[in-house]
Scaffold this motif. Structure first.
Motif, PDB file in Angstrom:
ATOM      1  N   LEU A 264      -2.812  -0.276 -10.744  1.00 48.36           N
ATOM      2  CA  LEU A 264      -3.930  -1.211 -10.760  1.00 48.36           C
ATOM      3  C   LEU A 264      -3.557  -2.529 -11.431  1.00 48.36           C
ATOM      4  O   LEU A 264      -4.352  -3.464 -11.464  1.00 48.36           O
ATOM      5  CB  LEU A 264      -5.145  -0.601 -11.474  1.00 48.36           C
ATOM      6  CG  LEU A 264      -5.748   0.653 -10.851  1.00 48.36           C
ATOM      7  CD1 LEU A 264      -6.968   1.110 -11.644  1.00 48.36           C
ATOM      8  CD2 LEU A 264      -6.136   0.420  -9.384  1.00 48.36           C
ATOM      9  N   THR A 265      -2.333  -2.592 -11.966  1.00 47.55           N
ATOM     10  CA  THR A 265      -1.877  -3.808 -12.651  1.00 47.55           C
ATOM     11  C   THR A 265      -0.851  -4.590 -11.829  1.00 47.55           C
ATOM     12  O   THR A 265      -0.447  -5.684 -12.236  1.00 47.55           O
ATOM     13  CB  THR A 265      -1.243  -3.457 -14.004  1.00 47.55           C
ATOM     14  OG1 THR A 265      -0.057  -2.678 -13.783  1.00 47.55           O
ATOM     15  CG2 THR A 265      -2.214  -2.673 -14.873  1.00 47.55           C
ATOM     16  N   ARG A 266      -0.411  -4.039 -10.706  1.00 49.38           N
ATOM     17  CA  ARG A 266       0.590  -4.732  -9.886  1.00 49.38           C
ATOM     18  C   ARG A 266       0.262  -4.537  -8.410  1.00 49.38           C
ATOM     19  O   ARG A 266      -0.478  -3.607  -8.035  1.00 49.38           O
ATOM     20  CB  ARG A 266       1.997  -4.212 -10.185  1.00 49.38           C
ATOM     21  CG  ARG A 266       2.162  -2.718  -9.990  1.00 49.38           C
ATOM     22  CD  ARG A 266       3.527  -2.242 -10.473  1.00 49.38           C
ATOM     23  NE  ARG A 266       3.648  -0.802 -10.411  1.00 49.38           N
ATOM     24  CZ  ARG A 266       4.011  -0.116  -9.323  1.00 49.38           C
ATOM     25  NH1 ARG A 266       4.295  -0.777  -8.202  1.00 49.38           N
ATOM     26  NH2 ARG A 266       4.104   1.190  -9.345  1.00 49.38           N
ATOM     27  N   LYS A 267       0.785  -5.417  -7.599  1.00 52.51           N
ATOM     28  CA  LYS A 267       0.539  -5.337  -6.164  1.00 52.51           C
ATOM     29  C   LYS A 267       1.394  -4.219  -5.562  1.00 52.51           C
ATOM     30  O   LYS A 267       2.605  -4.200  -5.717  1.00 52.51           O
ATOM     31  CB  LYS A 267       0.874  -6.669  -5.488  1.00 52.51           C
ATOM     32  CG  LYS A 267      -0.061  -7.803  -5.874  1.00 52.51           C
ATOM     33  CD  LYS A 267       0.305  -9.100  -5.165  1.00 52.51           C
ATOM     34  CE  LYS A 267      -0.653 -10.215  -5.541  1.00 52.51           C
ATOM     35  NZ  LYS A 267      -0.316 -11.498  -4.864  1.00 52.51           N
ATOM     36  N   VAL A 268       0.702  -3.296  -4.897  1.00 48.45           N
ATOM     37  CA  VAL A 268       1.368  -2.186  -4.229  1.00 48.45           C
ATOM     38  C   VAL A 268       0.999  -2.250  -2.750  1.00 48.45           C
ATOM     39  O   VAL A 268      -0.185  -2.259  -2.396  1.00 48.45           O
ATOM     40  CB  VAL A 268       0.931  -0.825  -4.816  1.00 48.45           C
ATOM     41  CG1 VAL A 268       1.615   0.309  -4.069  1.00 48.45           C
ATOM     42  CG2 VAL A 268       1.242  -0.762  -6.304  1.00 48.45           C
ATOM     43  N   VAL A 269       2.006  -2.301  -1.889  1.00 43.75           N
ATOM     44  CA  VAL A 269       1.751  -2.411  -0.456  1.00 43.75           C
ATOM     45  C   VAL A 269       1.142  -1.109   0.063  1.00 43.75           C
ATOM     46  O   VAL A 269       1.718  -0.028  -0.118  1.00 43.75           O
ATOM     47  CB  VAL A 269       3.051  -2.721   0.316  1.00 43.75           C
ATOM     48  CG1 VAL A 269       2.797  -2.719   1.819  1.00 43.75           C
ATOM     49  CG2 VAL A 269       3.616  -4.069  -0.125  1.00 43.75           C
ATOM     50  N   ILE A 270      -0.022  -1.216   0.691  1.00 45.72           N
ATOM     51  CA  ILE A 270      -0.668  -0.045   1.276  1.00 45.72           C
ATOM     52  C   ILE A 270      -0.803  -0.175   2.788  1.00 45.72           C
ATOM     53  O   ILE A 270      -1.148   0.787   3.465  1.00 45.72           O
ATOM     54  CB  ILE A 270      -2.063   0.196   0.650  1.00 45.72           C
ATOM     55  CG1 ILE A 270      -2.945  -1.034   0.799  1.00 45.72           C
ATOM     56  CG2 ILE A 270      -1.942   0.579  -0.804  1.00 45.72           C
ATOM     57  CD1 ILE A 270      -4.352  -0.857   0.236  1.00 45.72           C
ATOM     58  N   ARG A 271      -0.520  -1.381   3.316  1.00 43.77           N
ATOM     59  CA  ARG A 271      -0.528  -1.598   4.762  1.00 43.77           C
ATOM     60  C   ARG A 271       0.651  -2.496   5.125  1.00 43.77           C
ATOM     61  O   ARG A 271       0.954  -3.447   4.411  1.00 43.77           O
ATOM     62  CB  ARG A 271      -1.827  -2.288   5.224  1.00 43.77           C
ATOM     63  CG  ARG A 271      -3.098  -1.484   5.078  1.00 43.77           C
ATOM     64  CD  ARG A 271      -4.235  -2.234   5.761  1.00 43.77           C
ATOM     65  NE  ARG A 271      -5.534  -1.593   5.612  1.00 43.77           N
ATOM     66  CZ  ARG A 271      -6.452  -1.974   4.737  1.00 43.77           C
ATOM     67  NH1 ARG A 271      -6.207  -2.995   3.930  1.00 43.77           N
ATOM     68  NH2 ARG A 271      -7.606  -1.348   4.665  1.00 43.77           N
ATOM     69  N   GLN A 272       1.267  -2.218   6.230  1.00 43.47           N
ATOM     70  CA  GLN A 272       2.360  -3.036   6.723  1.00 43.47           C
ATOM     71  C   GLN A 272       1.848  -3.943   7.840  1.00 43.47           C
ATOM     72  O   GLN A 272       0.724  -3.809   8.299  1.00 43.47           O
ATOM     73  CB  GLN A 272       3.495  -2.138   7.253  1.00 43.47           C
ATOM     74  CG  GLN A 272       4.089  -1.188   6.221  1.00 43.47           C
ATOM     75  CD  GLN A 272       4.933  -1.891   5.187  1.00 43.47           C
ATOM     76  OE1 GLN A 272       5.349  -3.040   5.370  1.00 43.47           O
ATOM     77  NE2 GLN A 272       5.215  -1.203   4.071  1.00 43.47           N
ATOM     78  N   GLY A 273       2.699  -4.857   8.270  1.00 36.79           N
ATOM     79  CA  GLY A 273       2.361  -5.686   9.413  1.00 36.79           C
ATOM     80  C   GLY A 273       1.743  -7.013   9.015  1.00 36.79           C
ATOM     81  O   GLY A 273       1.881  -7.488   7.877  1.00 36.79           O
ATOM     82  N   ASN A 274       1.061  -7.617   9.963  1.00 37.22           N
ATOM     83  CA  ASN A 274       0.462  -8.938   9.769  1.00 37.22           C
ATOM     84  C   ASN A 274      -0.832  -8.817   8.976  1.00 37.22           C
ATOM     85  O   ASN A 274      -1.908  -8.581   9.538  1.00 37.22           O
ATOM     86  CB  ASN A 274       0.203  -9.586  11.135  1.00 37.22           C
ATOM     87  CG  ASN A 274      -0.302 -11.013  11.007  1.00 37.22           C
ATOM     88  OD1 ASN A 274      -0.097 -11.663   9.975  1.00 37.22           O
ATOM     89  ND2 ASN A 274      -0.958 -11.499  12.041  1.00 37.22           N
TER      90      ASN A 274
END
Length: 282
Positions: A264-274
């Motif tokens: 919750l303190t850093r950006k974590v990719v949960i979706r790929q693509g555009n």
């Protein structure tokens, strides 16, 4: 003789940008708003980088020039006000008021409920509820003498602690350039609300459905960590907006001493693509 060339007008003088708060072309206002969001995010990032890298001054000047060419913040606010006009179905306050009435808040309130309307573009959004709501409209750049010009993030925390019964963040979080400041805004909203107070949030639907870093589940986890309970949400497939209603419980859980989960303190990719890069960080 050759025809005299017609002088080009700046974009702020173009007939494509309405001067009133009604328009038959919502596409034009959405385009201006999207351009502002991109430029203001770039401005905030460059202002931060400029502290350690003076060479960024030229880039910052270029971004600020583009903001002025769009008409400055007044143009952004005008476009946003157009989107809240009655010819577009009215502002999001109708959803908030409807939810409060469904919960009979207007019947059980003793004194008038104190509402802090953050990002107010008009001073009278809640005039129909003046018998039970005392509204304080506020915005970074006030368009009206009755709207307090104030940065929510710079409000005195001691003076505002548990001061408000209701807080509205309608199309506000998505306008804050930095993800950590969005998280801070939600944390402050929790601190500023009385127990059993309500927080209303309105966001463009792509912030949750098409973000690289945020979806409904992650937002729900983040909101729960801050101590809110989700009461209602409203959106539809193919729609443009999502409306959320949260409540601060009577028995509040203090979060200051709790360790914030790393994801919750850093950006974590949960979706790929555009995807877009909208995120909220604590």
């Amino acid at each position: 003789m050759p025809k005299a060339r017609k002088r080009k007008l700046p974009i702020t003088a173009s007939s494509n940008i309405p001067t009133s708060t009604t328009s038959s072309k919502p596409e034009s206002s959405r385009t201006i708003i999207r351009q502002f969001h991109v430029l203001l995010k770039q401005q905030a990032q460059l202002q931060r980088l400029l502290l350690s890298d003076p060479s960024k001054s030229a880039e910052l000047e270029d971004v600020e020039r583009k903001i002025e060419e769009l008409g400055g913040l007044q143009s952004y606010q005008r476009m946003s006000a157009i989107g809240q006009g009655n010819d577009r179905g009215g502002g999001s306050e109708k959803v908030f008021i409807g939810w409060l009435r469904e919960r009979s808040v207007h019947e059980t309130a003793g004194d008038k409920l104190k509402l802090l309307e953050v990002g107010a573009l008009k001073p009278d959004n809640y005039s129909s509820c003046s018998t039970w709501i005392q509204n304080t409209p506020m915005d970074l750049n006030s368009r009206h003498s009755s709207i307090l010009q104030q940065d929510f993030l710079l409000l005195d925390q001691e003076q505002n602690k548990q001061r408000w019964d209701l807080i509205s963040l309608s199309l506000v979080l998505n306008f804050v350039p930095e993800a950590v400041d969005r998280g801070l805004m939600l944390r402050l909203a929790h601190d500023f609300l009385v127990p059993e107070g309500y927080l209303f949030v309105a966001l463009p639907l792509p912030c949750l459905l098409n973000s690289r870093y945020l979806d409904f589940e992650k937002l729900k986890e983040l909101i729960a960590f801050l101590g809110f309970e989700e009461i209602q949400q409203k959106w539809k497939k193919g729609g443009k907006m999502v409306y959320l209603l949260y409540q601060k419980p009577r028995m509040d859980r203090a979060t200051e001493k709790r360790q914030v989960p790393a994801h919750l303190t850093r950006k974590v990719v949960i979706r790929q693509g555009n995807r877009n890069n909208f995120a909220i960080l604590l």
